[in-house]
Design an enzyme around this catalytic site. Structure first.
Site, PDB file in Angstrom:
ATOM      1  CB  SER A 158      -0.962  -0.052   1.197  1.00  0.00           C
ATOM      2  OG  SER A 158      -1.969   0.912   1.084  1.00  0.00           O
ATOM      3  CG  ASP A 189      -7.056  -2.388  -3.205  1.00  0.00           C
ATOM      4  OD1 ASP A 189      -7.489  -1.295  -2.805  1.00  0.00           O
ATOM      5  OD2 ASP A 189      -5.870  -2.754  -3.059  1.00  0.00           O
ATOM      6  CG  HIS A 237      -5.912  -2.237   0.481  1.00  0.00           C
ATOM      7  ND1 HIS A 237      -5.098  -1.731  -0.507  1.00  0.00           N
ATOM      8  CD2 HIS A 237      -5.426  -1.751   1.650  1.00  0.00           C
ATOM      9  CE1 HIS A 237      -4.167  -0.972   0.031  1.00  0.00           C
ATOM     10  NE2 HIS A 237      -4.344  -0.963   1.340  1.00  0.00           N
TER      11      HIS A 237
END
Length: 349
Positions: free
Chosen positions: A195, A290, A320
């Protein structure tokens, strides 16, 4: 760190739930979720149901402090038991602002001169820590047969953009300069993260290549944020209900890069860099459900067009943050194992 008894009980209950036969877990998950031609994995559906019941989210009503505390709490529930076959020791990384803390992870029996991954944790540049990603670092170290240097970079809003990027670059430079002290081969130092950490890893690779000198041997980019300047279709398709929300993304970006920050700056939006040629090989893992999916995949395409060796792997049935749920096993662990294998093939023994 001592885990409170109540948290131990909660973690045991979660493990017991995921130990149920697959048919029972499917029944608990409920009706299949299909979106954009993808079917959400029952393991992910159960996790999302638990999240809704618990009231825990990435961004909590109490703001930054509450959100950070919730992430640290959640790791005990979904990260799994600590892998004691991987040793850990603290390392200090000199920075212009003082010193960044880091943890060096070494699997038992790993000889000196191994590959090393500089790991940058996720959390929207606002939450997360070495502790929240301890299980991820240990898993990658053991499965890939490498050392892992997990870095505690400065967080926003106390330290807005580009503080985290600056710390990430300095951490990579430190790993290269001190490779022998860290037990690593200076020619096999990779950079990676999930991320926001994937964003920082991509930035490190670009900065290192463009300035000349030591550059990463490999990039491990897991559902990376790559373009803060626009919204792609996945941002709307998965805006709510799949852990990371579109509103969360706004909240994180507004704290890391508030106005007048230029969100087209490649140190924030690496997809927008003018020149992507010469970058190291990359594994890019995305999740089907996501909001960040499309920008991660756009970065993979851009790298390929620039002649960079890239493996793009969409985990079409996951959400995610999938590498954080190692303790739940199933599809989460399978996806994390694939990423670890890519790292092993790139810089492992």
């Amino acid at each position: 760190m001592t885990i409170p008894p109540a948290v131990r009980i909660q973690a045991a209950a979660v493990r017991a739930l995921y130990a149920l036969p697959e048919g029972l877990r499917r029944a608990i998950a409920g009706k299949s979720v299909v979106r954009d031609g993808q079917r959400l994995a029952p393991d992910a559906q159960v996790m999302l149901k638990l999240q809704r019941l618990s009231g825990v989210a990435l961004v909590m009503p109490g703001g930054v402090g509450a959100s950070r505390a919730a992430m640290e709490h959640s790791r005990h529930l979904v990260g799994g038991p600590t892998d004691r076959t991987v040793a850990a020791r603290s390392v200090g990384i000199p920075q212009e602002h003082g010193e960044s803390a880091a943890t060096l992870y070494t699997p038992d029996g790993l000889a000196a001169g191994s590959g090393l991954l500089v790991l940058l944790h996720g959390g929207g540049w606002v939450i997360g820590s070495r502790a929240s990603h301890d299980h991820v670092a240990r898993f990658l170290a053991r499965r890939a047969g490498v050392r892992v240097l997990s870095v505690e970079y400065r967080l926003a809003p106390e330290h807005p953009f580009p503080a985290a990027a600056e710390d990430a670059v300095a951490a990579f430079d430190y790993a290269c300069a001190k490779a022998a002290d860290l037990g690593a081969d200076p020619e096999r130092i990779a950079v990676g993260g999930d991320s926001a950490g994937g964003n920082l890893a991509a930035v490190v690779a670009q900065q290192a290549v463009r300035r000349g000198g030591p550059a990463p041997a490999f990039q491990l980019l897991l559902y990376p944020a790559t373009d803060a300047s626009t919204r792609r279709p996945s941002r709307g398709l998965f805006a709510d209900g799949f852990l990371l929300t579109s509103a969360d993304m706004d909240w994180f970006a507004d704290r890391y890069a508030p106005a007048p920050a230029d969100r087209t700056d490649p140190r924030l939006s690496p997809l927008l860099a003018e020149d992507l040629t010469g970058l190291p090989p990359a594994y890019i893992g995305t999740a089907g459900f996501d909001p960040l999916r499309d920008e991660g995949e756009a970065y993979a395409r851009a790298l390929k067009e620039a002649g960079v060796e890239v493996r793009l792997s969409r985990q079409s049935d996951l959400i995610h943050g999938y590498v954080n749920y190692l303790g739940l096993g199933g599809r989460f662990r399978e996806a994390a194992a694939e990423a670890a294998e890519a790292l092993r093939q790139a810089i492992g023994g």
